[in-house]
Design an enzyme around this catalytic site. Structure first.
Site, PDB file in Angstrom:
ATOM      1  N   LYS A 174       0.856  -1.189   0.000  1.00 23.79           N
ATOM      2  CA  LYS A 174       0.000   0.000   0.000  1.00 23.79           C
ATOM      3  C   LYS A 174       0.896   1.244   0.000  1.00 23.79           C
ATOM      4  O   LYS A 174       1.448   1.638   1.024  1.00 23.79           O
ATOM      5  CB  LYS A 174      -0.927   0.048   1.217  1.00 23.79           C
ATOM      6  CG  LYS A 174      -2.042   1.091   0.994  1.00 23.79           C
ATOM      7  CD  LYS A 174      -2.641   1.625   2.245  1.00 23.79           C
ATOM      8  CE  LYS A 174      -1.826   2.692   2.886  1.00 23.79           C
ATOM      9  NZ  LYS A 174      -1.566   3.901   2.056  1.00 23.79           N
ATOM     10  N   GLU A 247       9.770   2.134  10.606  1.00 27.28           N
ATOM     11  CA  GLU A 247      10.774   3.190  10.427  1.00 27.28           C
ATOM     12  C   GLU A 247      10.021   4.507  10.478  1.00 27.28           C
ATOM     13  O   GLU A 247       9.142   4.748   9.650  1.00 27.28           O
ATOM     14  CB  GLU A 247      11.496   3.031   9.085  1.00 27.28           C
ATOM     15  CG  GLU A 247      12.275   1.736   8.957  1.00 27.28           C
ATOM     16  CD  GLU A 247      13.415   1.599   9.964  1.00 27.28           C
ATOM     17  OE1 GLU A 247      13.904   2.631  10.463  1.00 27.28           O
ATOM     18  OE2 GLU A 247      13.794   0.453  10.267  1.00 27.28           O
ATOM     19  N   CYS A 281      13.380  11.984   6.066  1.00 32.61           N
ATOM     20  CA  CYS A 281      13.331  11.529   7.469  1.00 32.61           C
ATOM     21  C   CYS A 281      14.661  11.792   8.156  1.00 32.61           C
ATOM     22  O   CYS A 281      14.704  12.024   9.355  1.00 32.61           O
ATOM     23  CB  CYS A 281      12.980  10.050   7.533  1.00 32.61           C
ATOM     24  SG  CYS A 281      14.120   9.031   6.606  1.00 32.61           S
ATOM     25  N   GLU A 381       8.598  16.853  15.061  1.00 31.73           N
ATOM     26  CA  GLU A 381       9.034  16.719  13.669  1.00 31.73           C
ATOM     27  C   GLU A 381       8.159  17.588  12.769  1.00 31.73           C
ATOM     28  O   GLU A 381       6.941  17.423  12.745  1.00 31.73           O
ATOM     29  CB  GLU A 381       8.926  15.257  13.220  1.00 31.73           C
ATOM     30  CG  GLU A 381       9.500  15.058  11.832  1.00 31.73           C
ATOM     31  CD  GLU A 381       9.315  13.665  11.270  1.00 31.73           C
ATOM     32  OE1 GLU A 381       8.228  13.080  11.438  1.00 31.73           O
ATOM     33  OE2 GLU A 381      10.272  13.161  10.636  1.00 31.73           O
TER      34      GLU A 381
HETATM   35  P1  NAD Z   1       2.164   8.857   7.501  1.00 27.19           P
HETATM   36  O1  NAD Z   1       2.524   8.171   8.759  1.00 27.19           O
HETATM   37  O2  NAD Z   1       1.089   9.874   7.536  1.00 27.19           O
HETATM   38  O3  NAD Z   1       1.703   7.769   6.402  1.00 27.19           O
HETATM   39  C1  NAD Z   1       2.527   6.686   6.040  1.00 27.19           C
HETATM   40  C2  NAD Z   1       1.694   5.584   5.421  1.00 27.19           C
HETATM   41  O4  NAD Z   1       0.802   5.047   6.412  1.00 27.19           O
HETATM   42  C3  NAD Z   1       0.805   6.031   4.261  1.00 27.19           C
HETATM   43  O5  NAD Z   1       0.830   5.031   3.262  1.00 27.19           O
HETATM   44  C4  NAD Z   1      -0.579   6.128   4.908  1.00 27.19           C
HETATM   45  O6  NAD Z   1      -1.638   5.959   3.999  1.00 27.19           O
HETATM   46  C5  NAD Z   1      -0.518   4.965   5.870  1.00 27.19           C
HETATM   47  N1  NAD Z   1      -1.469   5.035   7.005  1.00 27.19           N
HETATM   48  C6  NAD Z   1      -2.026   6.130   7.574  1.00 27.19           C
HETATM   49  N2  NAD Z   1      -2.797   5.767   8.630  1.00 27.19           N
HETATM   50  C7  NAD Z   1      -2.715   4.414   8.725  1.00 27.19           C
HETATM   51  C8  NAD Z   1      -3.266   3.444   9.623  1.00 27.19           C
HETATM   52  N3  NAD Z   1      -4.056   3.796  10.632  1.00 27.19           N
HETATM   53  N4  NAD Z   1      -2.964   2.143   9.427  1.00 27.19           N
HETATM   54  C9  NAD Z   1      -2.145   1.761   8.433  1.00 27.19           C
HETATM   55  N5  NAD Z   1      -1.600   2.622   7.541  1.00 27.19           N
HETATM   56  C10 NAD Z   1      -1.879   3.941   7.695  1.00 27.19           C
HETATM   57  O7  NAD Z   1       3.532   9.463   6.913  1.00 27.19           O
HETATM   58  P2  NAD Z   1       3.777  10.324   5.600  1.00 27.19           P
HETATM   59  O8  NAD Z   1       3.200  11.698   5.786  1.00 27.19           O
HETATM   60  O9  NAD Z   1       3.380   9.551   4.391  1.00 27.19           O
HETATM   61  O10 NAD Z   1       5.377  10.418   5.606  1.00 27.19           O
HETATM   62  C11 NAD Z   1       6.100  11.290   6.424  1.00 27.19           C
HETATM   63  C12 NAD Z   1       6.627  10.574   7.650  1.00 27.19           C
HETATM   64  O11 NAD Z   1       7.409   9.449   7.257  1.00 27.19           O
HETATM   65  C13 NAD Z   1       7.569  11.432   8.494  1.00 27.19           C
HETATM   66  O12 NAD Z   1       7.286  11.231   9.844  1.00 27.19           O
HETATM   67  C14 NAD Z   1       8.947  10.881   8.146  1.00 27.19           C
HETATM   68  O13 NAD Z   1       9.939  11.080   9.120  1.00 27.19           O
HETATM   69  C15 NAD Z   1       8.641   9.443   7.964  1.00 27.19           C
HETATM   70  N6  NAD Z   1       9.683   8.779   7.193  1.00 27.19           N
HETATM   71  C16 NAD Z   1      10.539   7.947   7.854  1.00 27.19           C
HETATM   72  C17 NAD Z   1      11.573   7.318   7.169  1.00 27.19           C
HETATM   73  C18 NAD Z   1      12.522   6.386   7.858  1.00 27.19           C
HETATM   74  O14 NAD Z   1      13.224   5.650   7.173  1.00 27.19           O
HETATM   75  N7  NAD Z   1      12.616   6.399   9.172  1.00 27.19           N
HETATM   76  C19 NAD Z   1      11.708   7.531   5.795  1.00 27.19           C
HETATM   77  C20 NAD Z   1      10.809   8.394   5.154  1.00 27.19           C
HETATM   78  C21 NAD Z   1       9.794   9.001   5.864  1.00 27.19           C
END
Ligand code: NAD
Length: 481
Positions: A174, A247, A281, A381
């Protein structure tokens, strides 16, 4: 024409059974619709898990060589299409063309690395108490759910689908609802490369579909990259019977000591903080600088921030694209207000934007000084181009401020002293430590993951000796005589 074909479930491309869709617009110009994807429901998610649960075993039985070949072929396909892919990535996500090209070439490189992992999987033999033989073998976990964010929509997904498939698992993927086309492009390459339709499903959509995937009892493992908030919800929902790899966010600091080359420090910070418009990130969001060089470093950072050219990532000379969504832009604006309310001094970043940029989600790189290390800007963040500067009068104080964070993903130091660099590497609470390099950018073949709120503490993503362990079960076999 809408390039997004829909979900891929049981070998068919189709919309959500509910008919629901979500539109994606170009973040550099929101008048342009770049795709319309299914907004999948829990029923769609369950159908995808069912299809992969029924269909993946044929893939699991294929030889390691055959699985490696399919991943290599997918990598070839992506490399051949990298130019076009990079343009689509800019239009869907907003990064600049050179950032997008980097991602479009790193993604197949990752797939090649994981193809090799298929060949390297090996078990062990053990001395039995009596006659016979005891050995362990590495079996696929079964159905792996991969949930990814939008900021590296190809690369992060490849780092999950690649090793999962290399080990013979079936995958339900997804992607973020912000980048449906990039999710589709990866799946298309894998299918064309030879991964059978039974082993792979694509579910477009947001939280509803994601939560239903995590909840499904037929799923053996969930690998997630995204925010701490969502990761925590996934961890709770997955329960003890599923493997979970999370992550999550970062609040990455760079320490600049009084012996640093300040031009080098400013280049490193500018790149780490404002590359990808601050949406990495591992992006630098805090600078902790020795009192003696604070003003000189600030001057250099302001020069570099003001040189950044904002615009559509496809335009020549642009090195700072829009934020990915209107929500991201609004969040950045909210943090500028919070930081000012908490006593921070905005040194750069609130100059008006040209009218031509009003059609996109643009924000200038922002630099704050006089930021309290317990304030909201320093602790939370933002995931945008907002940098806070903090003063320290010694190495020890700098490390203490760097560690004053719930997150622990990446941390950097700029110094001419090897002794201080090594001491920093030992004392800083982060999974990735950079000496005289930006906090962003990680090797394909080295472990990657954080501590504290940045990662679940059970498995590291991307290389490292726990990576393939996440995607395999050690089965122990006893042979009698
Ligand atoms: P997000 O947490 O809003 O969404 C991530 C994914 O989770 C999306 O596909 C979303 O549709 C899905 N999602 C949302 N609610 C859910 C639920 N209840 N159950 C299952 N899936 C669900 O994050 P974002 O805005 O897409 O990305 C930004 C975040 O990602 C930042 O916090 C960033 O630091 C983090 N990030 C971390 C890394 C790493 O390697 N540590 C890398 C890139 C981004």
């Amino acid at each position: 024409m809408n390039p997004v074909k829909g979900n891929f479930i049981a070998g068919e491309w189709a919309g959500s059974a509910s008919g629901r869709t979500a539109e994606r617009r170009n973040p550099a110009d929101e008048r342009e619709v770049v795709g319309e994807a299914p907004d999948s429901t829990a029923d769609d998610a369950r159908a995808a898990v069912g299809a992969v649960s029924d269909g993946y075993r044929e893939w699991a039985r294929r030889s390691p060589e055959a699985r490696a070949r399919a991943l290599e072929q997918a990598a070839d396909i992506m490399e051949r299409g990298a130019d076009q892919l990079a343009v689509e990535l800019v239009r869907e996500e907003g990064k600049t063309l050179s950032e997008a090209r980097m991602e479009a070439t790193r993604t197949p490189a990752n797939l090649r690395f994981y193809a090799g992992e298929a060949l390297r999987l090996a078990g062990q033999t053990f001395q039995p108490a009596g006659e016979g033989l005891v050995f362990s073998s590495r079996e696929p976990v079964g159905v792996v759910v991969a949930i990814t964010p939008w900021n590296f929509p190809l690369n992060i997904a490849a780092r999950k689908l690649g090793p999962a498939l290399a080990a013979g698992n079936g995958v339900v993927f997804k992607p973020s609802e912000v980048t449906p086309l990039m999710g589709q492009r990866l799946v298309e390459a894998l299918l064309e490369g030879g991964v059978p339709a039974g082993a792979l499903a694509l579910v477009q959509g947001g939280a509803e579909a994601g939560a239903a995937l995590v909840d499904d009892e037929r799923v053996g493992a969930v690998t997630f990259t995204g925010s701490y908030l969502v990761g925590s919800a996934i961890h709770r929902a997955a329960g003890p019977a599923k493997r979970c790899q999370l992550e999550m966010g970062g609040k990455n600091a760079v320490v600049v000591l009084d012996d640093a080359d300040l031009d080098q420090a400013a280049d490193i910070i500018d790149r780490g903080a404002f590359g990808l418009s601050g949406q990495a990130c591992t992006g630098t969001s805090r600078v902790i600088v020795h009192d003696a060089v604070h003003e000189e470093l600030l001057k250099r950072l302001l020069e570099r921030a003001r040189r950044r050219r904002l615009g559509n990532g496809l335009d020549d000379g642009v090195d700072f694209g829009p934020l990915a969504t209107r929500g991201q832009l609004e969040k950045v604006h909210r943090y500028l207000e919070k930081a000012i309310a908490d006593g921070g001094r905005l040194q750069s970043g609130d100059e008006p934007l040209p009218d031509a940029l009003a059609v996109g989600y643009f924000a200038r790189p922002a630099i704050f000084t006089d930021v309290e290390s317990s304030s909201r800007l320093a602790q939370q963040e933002v995931f945008g181009p907002v940098l806070s500067m903090h003063r320290a009068s010694s190495f020890e104080e700098a490390v203490e401020i760097a560690n004053h964070s719930e997150y622990g993903l990446s941390a950097g130091i700029v110094t001419g002293s090897l002794e201080r660099a090594l001491r920093f590497a030992r004392e800083v609470e982060a999974g990735v430590v950079k000496v005289n390099q930006p906090t962003t950018g990680v090797a394909i073949n080295a472990p990657f993951g954080g501590i504290k709120h940045s990662s679940s503490q059970t498995y590291k993503e991307q290389a490292g000796d726990t990576m393939m362990k996440f995607y395999t079960i050690d089965k122990t076999v006893y042979i009698g005589t």
